[in-house]
Motif scaffolding. Structure first.
Motif, PDB file in Angstrom:
ATOM      1  N   GLU A   1       0.837  -1.195   0.000  1.00 40.62           N
ATOM      2  CA  GLU A   1       0.000   0.000   0.000  1.00 40.62           C
ATOM      3  C   GLU A   1       0.876   1.251   0.000  1.00 40.62           C
ATOM      4  OE1 GLU A   1      -2.648  -0.185   3.297  1.00 40.62           O
ATOM      5  OE2 GLU A   1      -3.700  -1.985   2.576  1.00 40.62           O
ATOM      6  N   PHE A   2       0.276   2.387  -0.333  1.00 37.33           N
ATOM      7  CA  PHE A   2       0.978   3.662  -0.239  1.00 37.33           C
ATOM      8  C   PHE A   2       1.086   4.047   1.232  1.00 37.33           C
ATOM      9  CE2 PHE A   2      -0.203   3.937  -4.674  1.00 37.33           C
ATOM     10  CZ  PHE A   2       0.838   4.656  -5.249  1.00 37.33           C
ATOM     11  N   GLU A   3       2.298   4.139   1.712  1.00 38.14           N
ATOM     12  CA  GLU A   3       2.499   4.439   3.117  1.00 38.14           C
ATOM     13  C   GLU A   3       2.137   5.903   3.407  1.00 38.14           C
ATOM     14  OE1 GLU A   3       6.032   4.267   6.535  1.00 38.14           O
ATOM     15  OE2 GLU A   3       6.424   3.612   4.460  1.00 38.14           O
ATOM     16  N   GLY A   4       1.319   6.110   4.447  1.00 42.70           N
ATOM     17  CA  GLY A   4       0.981   7.453   4.888  1.00 42.70           C
ATOM     18  C   GLY A   4       0.050   8.209   3.967  1.00 42.70           C
ATOM     19  N   LEU A   5      -0.635   7.520   3.062  1.00 37.89           N
ATOM     20  CA  LEU A   5      -1.545   8.176   2.120  1.00 37.89           C
ATOM     21  C   LEU A   5      -2.941   7.614   2.315  1.00 37.89           C
ATOM     22  CD1 LEU A   5      -1.473  10.237  -0.256  1.00 37.89           C
ATOM     23  CD2 LEU A   5      -1.295   8.281  -1.799  1.00 37.89           C
ATOM     24  N   ASP A   6      -3.915   8.508   2.426  1.00 42.20           N
ATOM     25  CA  ASP A   6      -5.303   8.087   2.538  1.00 42.20           C
ATOM     26  C   ASP A   6      -5.649   7.198   1.339  1.00 42.20           C
ATOM     27  OD1 ASP A   6      -8.156   7.966   2.311  1.00 42.20           O
ATOM     28  OD2 ASP A   6      -8.335   9.778   3.499  1.00 42.20           O
ATOM     29  N   PRO A   7      -6.230   6.016   1.573  1.00 42.83           N
ATOM     30  CA  PRO A   7      -6.553   5.120   0.446  1.00 42.83           C
ATOM     31  C   PRO A   7      -7.432   5.758  -0.620  1.00 42.83           C
ATOM     32  CG  PRO A   7      -6.759   3.960   2.536  1.00 42.83           C
ATOM     33  CD  PRO A   7      -6.546   5.406   2.869  1.00 42.83           C
ATOM     34  N   ASP A   8      -8.249   6.745  -0.234  1.00 49.86           N
ATOM     35  CA  ASP A   8      -9.121   7.399  -1.210  1.00 49.86           C
ATOM     36  C   ASP A   8      -8.475   8.620  -1.865  1.00 49.86           C
ATOM     37  OD1 ASP A   8     -11.379   5.701  -0.988  1.00 49.86           O
ATOM     38  OD2 ASP A   8     -11.896   6.650   0.910  1.00 49.86           O
ATOM     39  N   ALA A   9      -7.236   8.928  -1.494  1.00 50.00           N
ATOM     40  CA  ALA A   9      -6.527  10.062  -2.093  1.00 50.00           C
ATOM     41  C   ALA A   9      -5.881   9.647  -3.410  1.00 50.00           C
ATOM     42  CB  ALA A   9      -5.465  10.585  -1.123  1.00 50.00           C
ATOM     43  N   PHE A  10      -5.420  10.642  -4.161  1.00 50.46           N
ATOM     44  CA  PHE A  10      -4.793  10.406  -5.457  1.00 50.46           C
ATOM     45  C   PHE A  10      -3.312  10.740  -5.343  1.00 50.46           C
ATOM     46  CE2 PHE A  10      -9.213  11.335  -5.982  1.00 50.46           C
ATOM     47  CZ  PHE A  10      -9.650  10.331  -6.851  1.00 50.46           C
ATOM     48  N   ALA A  11      -2.479   9.731  -5.535  1.00 45.42           N
ATOM     49  CA  ALA A  11      -1.047   9.871  -5.265  1.00 45.42           C
ATOM     50  C   ALA A  11      -0.387  10.828  -6.251  1.00 45.42           C
ATOM     51  CB  ALA A  11      -0.363   8.511  -5.346  1.00 45.42           C
ATOM     52  N   PRO A  12       0.401  11.799  -5.768  1.00 50.58           N
ATOM     53  CA  PRO A  12       1.193  12.639  -6.679  1.00 50.58           C
ATOM     54  C   PRO A  12       2.197  11.797  -7.450  1.00 50.58           C
ATOM     55  CG  PRO A  12       1.109  13.577  -4.463  1.00 50.58           C
ATOM     56  CD  PRO A  12       0.550  12.197  -4.363  1.00 50.58           C
ATOM     57  N   LYS A  13       2.596  12.287  -8.591  1.00 53.63           N
ATOM     58  CA  LYS A  13       3.434  11.485  -9.496  1.00 53.63           C
ATOM     59  C   LYS A  13       4.735  11.039  -8.843  1.00 53.63           C
ATOM     60  CE  LYS A  13       5.710  15.347 -11.877  1.00 53.63           C
ATOM     61  NZ  LYS A  13       6.985  15.071 -12.464  1.00 53.63           N
ATOM     62  N   ASP A  14       5.363  11.894  -8.038  1.00 53.22           N
ATOM     63  CA  ASP A  14       6.609  11.501  -7.386  1.00 53.22           C
ATOM     64  C   ASP A  14       6.385  10.388  -6.371  1.00 53.22           C
ATOM     65  OD1 ASP A  14       8.048  13.299  -8.879  1.00 53.22           O
ATOM     66  OD2 ASP A  14       7.935  14.900  -7.385  1.00 53.22           O
TER      67      ASP A  14
ATOM     68  N   ALA B   1       6.220   7.143  -8.385  1.00 54.55           N
ATOM     69  CA  ALA B   1       7.559   6.667  -8.747  1.00 54.55           C
ATOM     70  C   ALA B   1       8.260   6.047  -7.543  1.00 54.55           C
ATOM     71  CB  ALA B   1       8.384   7.823  -9.308  1.00 54.55           C
ATOM     72  N   ALA B   2       8.153   6.702  -6.381  1.00 56.23           N
ATOM     73  CA  ALA B   2       8.779   6.170  -5.165  1.00 56.23           C
ATOM     74  C   ALA B   2       8.140   4.842  -4.765  1.00 56.23           C
ATOM     75  CB  ALA B   2       8.653   7.190  -4.035  1.00 56.23           C
ATOM     76  N   TYR B   3       6.846   4.701  -5.027  1.00 52.62           N
ATOM     77  CA  TYR B   3       6.144   3.454  -4.716  1.00 52.62           C
ATOM     78  C   TYR B   3       6.747   2.289  -5.487  1.00 52.62           C
ATOM     79  CZ  TYR B   3       2.379  -0.027  -4.709  1.00 52.62           C
ATOM     80  OH  TYR B   3       1.655  -1.184  -4.602  1.00 52.62           O
ATOM     81  N   PHE B   4       6.998   2.482  -6.775  1.00 52.89           N
ATOM     82  CA  PHE B   4       7.555   1.383  -7.571  1.00 52.89           C
ATOM     83  C   PHE B   4       8.995   1.076  -7.166  1.00 52.89           C
ATOM     84  CE2 PHE B   4       4.118   2.669 -10.583  1.00 52.89           C
ATOM     85  CZ  PHE B   4       3.400   1.497 -10.473  1.00 52.89           C
ATOM     86  N   GLU B   5       9.729   2.091  -6.780  1.00 54.28           N
ATOM     87  CA  GLU B   5      11.070   1.842  -6.252  1.00 54.28           C
ATOM     88  C   GLU B   5      11.004   0.991  -4.987  1.00 54.28           C
ATOM     89  OE1 GLU B   5      14.284   5.205  -7.457  1.00 54.28           O
ATOM     90  OE2 GLU B   5      12.971   5.688  -5.776  1.00 54.28           O
ATOM     91  N   ALA B   6      10.091   1.355  -4.088  1.00 53.68           N
ATOM     92  CA  ALA B   6       9.937   0.607  -2.840  1.00 53.68           C
ATOM     93  C   ALA B   6       9.473  -0.823  -3.122  1.00 53.68           C
ATOM     94  CB  ALA B   6       8.945   1.317  -1.919  1.00 53.68           C
ATOM     95  N   TYR B   7       8.594  -0.972  -4.089  1.00 58.00           N
ATOM     96  CA  TYR B   7       8.097  -2.305  -4.420  1.00 58.00           C
ATOM     97  C   TYR B   7       9.234  -3.181  -4.950  1.00 58.00           C
ATOM     98  CZ  TYR B   7       4.368  -5.603  -5.418  1.00 58.00           C
ATOM     99  OH  TYR B   7       3.540  -6.701  -5.392  1.00 58.00           O
TER     100      TYR B   7
END
Length: 448
Positions: free
Chosen positions: A68-81, A84-90
């Motif tokens: 999951e996106f850490e520290g981001l509301d599940p209903d929010a829309f992730a900023p582009k950066d 990118a950081a999400y895929f790096e972490a994955y």
């Protein structure tokens, strides 16, 4: 990092969302592989879009199942950066074998042995399988109708970053999919006069009856639709996650101050000409919008769900003057237009892939990503297996299918090789019985 003269079972080209997904599934199956990326992981999310871009789907939807996106509301829309950081972490999560800064320049099938020879910026790789994970957004397309006018600033939406990048003056945005709509809205809010050229489009609600449209397309089976409807092959989707997410309403954009025009047809002597189809394009978008509301209402009734009614969602603003009296010709200088942004999509570039895997139009020939050329696979393309194939979660599921196919092929080859090894290892029997002295010698020295 030099990779010259190495051998690998499976080479994955590209480390965006498709390449990372492929690496996860290949790792799970124990398939030796290497992922090459000419830039950085998820580079298109970093530098291939405008500064304020956010994901078009909420965080609970636009992600892989394992993180999951850490520290981001599940209903929010992730900023582009953040994406990118999400895929790096994955990729770090399973220690993906990704090498960045390495460009694949040529892939060619070997003629005298199995597999492929891959030329890269760092040397040569021998691979048994090649997975093309470069995605559909490779080459920005500006149509040939673009005017040859050096006084105009003309850029593709891939080059747009923010309003301050453009010279003073009005802007014509050509293309009203998600990119064109969001860029036009941002420019108008920054004080620019904006003309938005609107073609055929789908216009789903951002949310309806307390559920995001991503959820609705899921429960209604639309994401898993396996064939595109006739006439919908190239229709864009106008949807936005900007400013917390909202339904795209072209009439509201006009009320806000954006001037709508029809599909851009030509430029002649400083004059832009538009087709007289604006009202029809908006009407067909409305039909798409209302059809989803109808399907959602029917689903709620059929399943007895307790979701709040939303009759106001069906209210339509009146047509603005730019729709009732459409502009068919526009003198760019008189309108003060100094910039044109072409939000006109992308094409693919497979010139580096020298294999028999394409049709007469240069499109991959494949079945669910398994190419007509044995050993070559595609992942991340629209409608690879379903409507959701080019979206983040859809890429993950398509990659699983392709990885399973690769593992099965490896199992067949391993069986063949093991069979040959057993035959070679079997003792050779002479027709004559060995003598006692021979047996004694063998017992002393061991059979080699």
């Amino acid at each position: 990092m030099t990779v010259e003269k190495i051998q690998i079972d499976t080479l994955v080209v590209g480390a965006g969302q498709a390449g990372v997904a492929m690496s996860e599934h290949l790792s799970r199956l124990g398939v030796p592989h290497l992922v090459l990326e000419r830039n950085r992981i998820a580079e298109a999310w970093r530098t291939g879009r405008w500064d304020s871009l956010v994901a078009n789907g909420p965080a609970w939807h636009d992600r892989f199942p394992g993180l999951e996106f850490e520290g981001l509301d599940p209903d929010a829309f992730a900023p582009k950066d953040r994406v990118a950081a999400y895929f790096e972490a994955y990729a770090r999560k399973f220690n993906a074998p990704i090498r960045t800064g390495v460009e694949v320049r040529r892939v060619e099938r070997n003629l005298d042995r199995p597999g492929f020879t891959v030329e890269t910026s760092e040397g040569v790789i021998e691979a048994n399988q090649v997975v093309v994970a470069t995605g559909p957004f490779q080459q920005p397309v500006i149509p040939p109708i673009a005017p040859e006018d050096t006084s105009l600033t003309q850029i593709h939406s891939a080059e747009y970053r923010n309003p301050g990048q453009l010279p003073e003056g009005a802007v014509l945005v050509v293309g009203a999919g998600s990119s064109g709509v969001q860029i036009a809205d941002e420019l108008q809010r920054a004080g620019r006069q904006v003309y938005l050229s609107v073609g055929a489009h789908d216009r789903p609600p951002r949310a309806y009856r307390n559920r995001d449209f991503c959820w609705w397309l899921g429960v209604l089976g639309e994401w898993d639709a396996e064939s595109v409807q006739p006439g919908k092959e190239h229709v864009t989707i106008a949807v936005s996650g900007a400013r917390g997410g909202h339904t795209v309403d072209f009439r509201r954009l006009a009320q806000q101050g954006i001037t709508l025009v029809g599909l851009t047809q030509a430029f002649e002597h400083g004059v832009a000409r538009f087709q007289a189809n604006l009202a029809d394009n908006l009407a067909r978008g409305d039909e798409n919008y209302l059809a989803l509301l109808d399907a959602a209402d029917a689903y709620i009734a059929r399943n007895g769900l307790d979701l709040p009614e939303e009759p106001e969602a069906r209210a339509m603003l009146p047509d603005p003057e730019c729709v009732t009296r459409p502009i068919l010709e526009l003198d760019l200088a008189e309108a003060g237009i100094t910039s044109i942004i072409w939000a006109t999509g992308y094409s693919v570039d497979y010139s580096w892939l020298k294999v028999d895997a394409f049709n007469a139009n240069g499109r991959p020939r494949h079945q669910r990503g398994v190419s007509a050329e044995p050993g070559v696979y595609f992942v991340g393309l629209p409608w690879l297996s379903r409507r959701g194939s080019a979206f983040i979660w859809g890429v993950w599921h398509d990659a699983k299918h392709i990885a399973d196919h690769i593992a099965k092929q490896r199992a067949y080859l391993a069986y063949r090789d093991a069979s040959q090894r057993r035959a070679e290892a079997a003792p050779q029997h002479d027709t004559a019985a060995p003598s006692a002295s021979h047996l004694q010698q063998a017992s002393l020295t061991g059979v080699r």
